[in-house]
Design a protein around this motif. Structure first.
Motif, PDB file in Angstrom:
ATOM      1  N   GLY A 107       0.802  -1.224   0.000  1.00  0.00           N
ATOM      2  CA  GLY A 107       0.000   0.000   0.000  1.00  0.00           C
ATOM      3  C   GLY A 107       0.835   1.275   0.000  1.00  0.00           C
ATOM      4  N   TRP A 108       2.108   1.139  -0.295  1.00  0.00           N
ATOM      5  CA  TRP A 108       2.984   2.330  -0.302  1.00  0.00           C
ATOM      6  C   TRP A 108       2.666   3.204  -1.518  1.00  0.00           C
ATOM      7  N   ARG A 109       2.416   4.462  -1.277  1.00  0.00           N
ATOM      8  CA  ARG A 109       2.209   5.444  -2.343  1.00  0.00           C
ATOM      9  C   ARG A 109       2.930   6.713  -1.922  1.00  0.00           C
ATOM     10  N   GLN A 110       3.528   7.409  -2.873  1.00  0.00           N
ATOM     11  CA  GLN A 110       4.222   8.656  -2.545  1.00  0.00           C
ATOM     12  C   GLN A 110       3.692   9.780  -3.446  1.00  0.00           C
ATOM     13  N   PRO A 111       2.425  10.140  -3.231  1.00  0.00           N
ATOM     14  CA  PRO A 111       1.819  11.158  -4.083  1.00  0.00           C
ATOM     15  C   PRO A 111       2.115  12.569  -3.594  1.00  0.00           C
ATOM     16  N   GLY A 112       2.783  12.682  -2.450  1.00  0.00           N
ATOM     17  CA  GLY A 112       2.962  13.985  -1.806  1.00  0.00           C
ATOM     18  C   GLY A 112       1.921  14.163  -0.716  1.00  0.00           C
ATOM     19  N   GLY A 113       2.240  15.063   0.209  1.00  0.00           N
ATOM     20  CA  GLY A 113       1.360  15.256   1.366  1.00  0.00           C
ATOM     21  C   GLY A 113       0.884  16.688   1.502  1.00  0.00           C
ATOM     22  N   LEU A 114      -0.339  16.822   1.966  1.00  0.00           N
ATOM     23  CA  LEU A 114      -0.954  18.144   2.147  1.00  0.00           C
ATOM     24  C   LEU A 114      -1.286  18.369   3.613  1.00  0.00           C
ATOM     25  N   GLN A 115      -0.829  19.489   4.150  1.00  0.00           N
ATOM     26  CA  GLN A 115      -1.280  19.893   5.496  1.00  0.00           C
ATOM     27  C   GLN A 115      -2.248  21.057   5.298  1.00  0.00           C
ATOM     28  N   PHE A 116      -3.504  20.810   5.653  1.00  0.00           N
ATOM     29  CA  PHE A 116      -4.550  21.803   5.379  1.00  0.00           C
ATOM     30  C   PHE A 116      -4.519  22.944   6.393  1.00  0.00           C
ATOM     31  N   CYS A 117      -4.867  24.142   5.918  1.00  0.00           N
ATOM     32  CA  CYS A 117      -4.925  25.329   6.781  1.00  0.00           C
ATOM     33  C   CYS A 117      -6.327  25.935   6.699  1.00  0.00           C
ATOM     34  N   PHE A 118      -6.848  26.323   7.882  1.00  0.00           N
ATOM     35  CA  PHE A 118      -8.195  26.912   7.932  1.00  0.00           C
ATOM     36  C   PHE A 118      -8.149  28.427   8.086  1.00  0.00           C
ATOM     37  N   SER A 119      -6.953  29.007   8.178  1.00  0.00           N
ATOM     38  CA  SER A 119      -6.866  30.466   8.379  1.00  0.00           C
ATOM     39  C   SER A 119      -5.533  30.967   7.827  1.00  0.00           C
ATOM     40  N   GLU A 120      -5.462  32.286   7.647  1.00  0.00           N
ATOM     41  CA  GLU A 120      -4.203  32.881   7.186  1.00  0.00           C
ATOM     42  C   GLU A 120      -3.117  32.719   8.248  1.00  0.00           C
ATOM     43  N   ALA A 121      -3.529  32.711   9.511  1.00  0.00           N
ATOM     44  CA  ALA A 121      -2.540  32.512  10.586  1.00  0.00           C
ATOM     45  C   ALA A 121      -1.897  31.127  10.454  1.00  0.00           C
ATOM     46  N   GLU A 122      -2.692  30.139  10.110  1.00  0.00           N
ATOM     47  CA  GLU A 122      -2.129  28.792   9.928  1.00  0.00           C
ATOM     48  C   GLU A 122      -1.205  28.752   8.711  1.00  0.00           C
ATOM     49  N   ILE A 123      -1.572  29.471   7.676  1.00  0.00           N
ATOM     50  CA  ILE A 123      -0.686  29.538   6.488  1.00  0.00           C
ATOM     51  C   ILE A 123       0.650  30.177   6.894  1.00  0.00           C
ATOM     52  N   ALA A 124       0.564  31.241   7.705  1.00  0.00           N
ATOM     53  CA  ALA A 124       1.790  31.929   8.141  1.00  0.00           C
ATOM     54  C   ALA A 124       2.683  30.968   8.923  1.00  0.00           C
ATOM     55  N   LYS A 125       2.057  30.115   9.740  1.00  0.00           N
ATOM     56  CA  LYS A 125       2.852  29.128  10.503  1.00  0.00           C
ATOM     57  C   LYS A 125       3.551  28.155   9.560  1.00  0.00           C
ATOM     58  N   ARG A 126       2.853  27.745   8.516  1.00  0.00           N
ATOM     59  CA  ARG A 126       3.477  26.818   7.559  1.00  0.00           C
ATOM     60  C   ARG A 126       4.644  27.509   6.840  1.00  0.00           C
ATOM     61  N   ARG A 127       4.468  28.794   6.523  1.00  0.00           N
ATOM     62  CA  ARG A 127       5.576  29.532   5.879  1.00  0.00           C
ATOM     63  C   ARG A 127       6.788  29.575   6.811  1.00  0.00           C
ATOM     64  N   ASP A 128       6.520  29.767   8.088  1.00  0.00           N
ATOM     65  CA  ASP A 128       7.598  29.807   9.069  1.00  0.00           C
ATOM     66  C   ASP A 128       8.329  28.456   9.111  1.00  0.00           C
ATOM     67  N   ILE A 129       7.569  27.387   9.058  1.00  0.00           N
ATOM     68  CA  ILE A 129       8.186  26.051   9.069  1.00  0.00           C
ATOM     69  C   ILE A 129       9.065  25.867   7.831  1.00  0.00           C
ATOM     70  N   ILE A 130       8.580  26.341   6.700  1.00  0.00           N
ATOM     71  CA  ILE A 130       9.376  26.226   5.466  1.00  0.00           C
ATOM     72  C   ILE A 130      10.692  27.008   5.624  1.00  0.00           C
ATOM     73  N   ALA A 131      10.586  28.220   6.170  1.00  0.00           N
ATOM     74  CA  ALA A 131      11.792  29.060   6.327  1.00  0.00           C
ATOM     75  C   ALA A 131      12.778  28.393   7.278  1.00  0.00           C
ATOM     76  N   ARG A 132      12.274  27.846   8.372  1.00  0.00           N
ATOM     77  CA  ARG A 132      13.179  27.212   9.352  1.00  0.00           C
ATOM     78  C   ARG A 132      13.783  25.929   8.792  1.00  0.00           C
ATOM     79  N   THR A 133      13.007  25.216   8.006  1.00  0.00           N
ATOM     80  CA  THR A 133      13.540  23.996   7.372  1.00  0.00           C
ATOM     81  C   THR A 133      14.694  24.371   6.436  1.00  0.00           C
ATOM     82  N   GLN A 134      14.470  25.413   5.649  1.00  0.00           N
ATOM     83  CA  GLN A 134      15.530  25.839   4.722  1.00  0.00           C
ATOM     84  C   GLN A 134      16.745  26.339   5.479  1.00  0.00           C
TER      85      GLN A 134
END
Ligand SMILES: Cc1cc2nc3c(=O)[nH]c(=O)nc-3n(C[C@H](O)[C@H](O)[C@H](O)COP(=O)(O)OP(=O)(O)OC[C@H]3O[C@@H](n4cnc5c(N)ncnc54)[C@H](O)[C@@H]3O)c2cc1C
Length: 368
Positions: A88-115
Motif C-alpha cells: 500500500g505504499w504510495r508517494q503522491p505527496g502530502g498536504l497539510q490543510f490550513c483553515f486560516s491565514e494565521a495557519e498559512i503563516a505558521k506553515r511559511r515559518d516552518i518552510i523558512a526554518r527547514t531551509q
C-alpha cells in the motif's frame, strides 16, 4: 541451538524493521515478541510517511527523517518484492490543510526554518485556487495547504506483516508469545528469558515499544517512554477521491477513509470516546464536506511510544557493549532507515556516529 548473532526484543514496527534489515545483512537473528496482549502502536497507527515539518529546530532529527523519506521508495520496493504483495505504499505527496491565514503563516515559518537548517525538502504553499485544482471536493473553510512531494503513506498492517514475513523468508527466527522478562549478560553473550524459555545472542537490541522501559535498566540503558493515546476513525469504502497523504484524512488503497488522529495523555488507556471521535469527524467534514455522508465503521485508540522530548533513542549500553536501545514515535516514517541502515549497523555492532545525539543521556536519568 547456539547463540544467535542478534536478539531483537519487540516485534512491532521498530523491532521487525531492525530484524529484517539485520537478517538480510547476513546475520542470524531471532525476533522475540510478546504478542497480542501487548500495547502495539504498530497495529493502530495512521500510516503516514510524513516529512514536512518533522524535526524543525532539531537538525539531526530533521536530516535523519528526510533520509528515511528518501529511502522509502527503495525500501518499499525491496520489501514488496520479498513478500510478493502490495504494502500500500504510495508517494503522491502530502498536504497539510490550513483553515486560516494565521495557519498559512505558521506553515511559511516552518518552510523558512527547514531551509535555514539545510533541509533537503521542497515544501510549497498552495492557495485555495491551487488546492481546488488538485482536489475539487475541498471544503469552503480550507484556505490553503502546504505541500511536499516527499510525503507518502502505506498500509501499516501490510507493512508490519510484510516485515515479519520477509524476515522469516530470509531465514530469521520469529518467536511470537515470547515476553522477555529478564536479560542477563553472560560471557560474550546475552540471554533473554521468558516464562517459555530463553535464547542466547551475541548482541541484543531492545525495541519493545512501551515494554522497553522496564527492560532497559537490566542492560544499563534508559528508555523512559510513556504512552500518548491517539484515536482514529474509519469510514466505509467510498469512491476514490483523495490521491494525497494529508495530516488528517487518508484514503486507503481499499477505499476506506481514515480520520485522525488525536493526541491525548491518558496513561495506558487504549479506549475511545465520543467527543474525540466526533471532533475527528468534524475536522474531516470541514476539509471534505462529502465525508459527512460516509458511514463510520470503526474507531480505535492506540498508544504512541513517546520519549520525554519526542525524539528517538539510539544507544549502545556503556556498561554492556553489544546491548542496544532503539525507540521512536514515528516508526512508520523511520522504518526505511531502521531496516536498511540501523539493522546492518547492529550486525556490525556499531551505531552510525551521526546518531550520537540521540542517546538517553539527554534526559539526565541514565542508569549507571
Ligand atoms: C494513533 C497513532 C497514529 C500514528 N501515526 C503514525 C504515522 O502516521 N506515521 C508514523 O511514522 N508513525 C505513526 N505512529 C507511530 C508508530 O505506530 C510507532 O512509532 C511504531 O508503531 C512504534 O513501533 P514500536 O515497535 O516501537 O512499538 P509497537 O508498535 O508498540 O511494538 C512494540 C512491540 O514490542 C512487543 N513487546 C513489548 N514488551 C515486550 C517484551 N517484554 N518482550 C517481548 N516483546 C515485547 C509488543 O508485543 C509489540 O509488538 C502512530 C501511532 C499511533 C498510536
Amino acid at each position: 541451538m547456539g547463540a544467535f548473532d542478534l536478539i531483537v526484543v519487540g516485534g512491532g514496527l521498530v523491532g521487525a524493521a531492525l530484524a529484517w534489515g539485520a537478517q538480510i545483512a547476513g546475520a542470524n537473528v531471532v525476533l522475540l515478541d510478546e504478542g497480542d496482549v501487548a500495547f502495539r502502536a504498530a497495529r493502530g497507527n495512521f500510516g503516514l510517511v510524513w516529512l514536512q515539518g518533522k524535526g524543525v529546530g532539531i537538525p539531526p532529527y530533521m536530516h535523519w527523517s528526510l533520509r528515511a523519506g528518501r529511502m522509502w521508495p527503495d525500501f518499499a520496493e525491496r520489501l514488496s518484492t520479498a513478500v510478493s504483495f502490495d504494502i500500500g505504499w504510495r508517494q503522491p505527496g502530502g498536504l497539510q490543510f490550513c483553515f486560516s491565514e494565521a495557519e498559512i503563516a505558521k506553515r511559511r515559518d516552518i518552510i523558512a526554518r527547514t531551509q535555514a537548517d539545510g533541509g533537503d525538502i521542497d515544501i510549497s504553499i498552495l492557495d485555495r485556487a491551487d488546492l481546488r485544482a488538485l482536489l475539487p471536493d475541498i471544503g469552503d473553510e480550507v484556505v490553503g495547504a502546504s505541500f511536499s512531494s516527499l510525503d507518502g503513506h502505506v498500509s501499516p498492517l501490510y507493512l508490519l506483516r510484510a516485515l515479519q514475513l520477509a524476515f522469516q523468508a530470509a531465514g530469521g527466527h520469529y518467536r511470537p508469545g515470547f515476553r522477555v522478562e529478564h536479560i542477563n549478560a553472560e560471557t560474550g553473550a546475552f540471554r533473554a528469558s521468558s516464562q517459555i524459555g530463553s535464547v542466547l545472542g551475541r548482541r541484543i537490541v531492545l525495541a519493545a515499544g512501551l515494554g522497553a522501559a522496564k527492560l532497559a535498566p537490566q542492560m544499563g540503558l534508559s528508555m523512559p517512554v510513556k504512552p500518548e493515546r491517539g484515536q482514529i476513525v474509519v469510514t466505509e469504502r467510498v469512491k476514490s477521491f483523495l490521491p494525497y497523504a494529508t495530516n488528517c484524512v487518508r484514503q486507503s488503497v481499499e477505499g476506506t477513509v481514515l480520520l485522525g488522529s488525536s493526541h491525548e495523555e491518558r496513561g495506558f488507556d487504549e479506549g475511545t470516546d465520543v467527543a474525540t471521535t466526533a471532533a475527528l469527524c468534524r475536522t474531516a467534514a470541514r476539509v471534505f464536506p462529502a465525508l459527512a455522508d460516509a458511514t463510520v465503521v470503526r474507531s480505535w485508540g492506540s498508544l504512541r511510544v513517546m520519549t520525554p522530548d519526542g525524539l528517538p533513542i539510539y544507544e549502545e549500553s556503556a556498561r554492556y557493549p553489544g546491548a542496544f536501545a532503539v525507540t521512536c514515535h514515528s516508526g512508520v516514517t523511520l522504518a526505511s532507515v531502521h531496516a536498511l541502515e540501523i539493522g546492518p549497523a547492529l550486525v556490525q555492532g556499531r551505531l552510525p556516529s551521526h546518531l550520537s545525539s540521540f542517546t538517553s543521556e539527554r534526559f539526565d536519568v541514565h542508569q549507571s
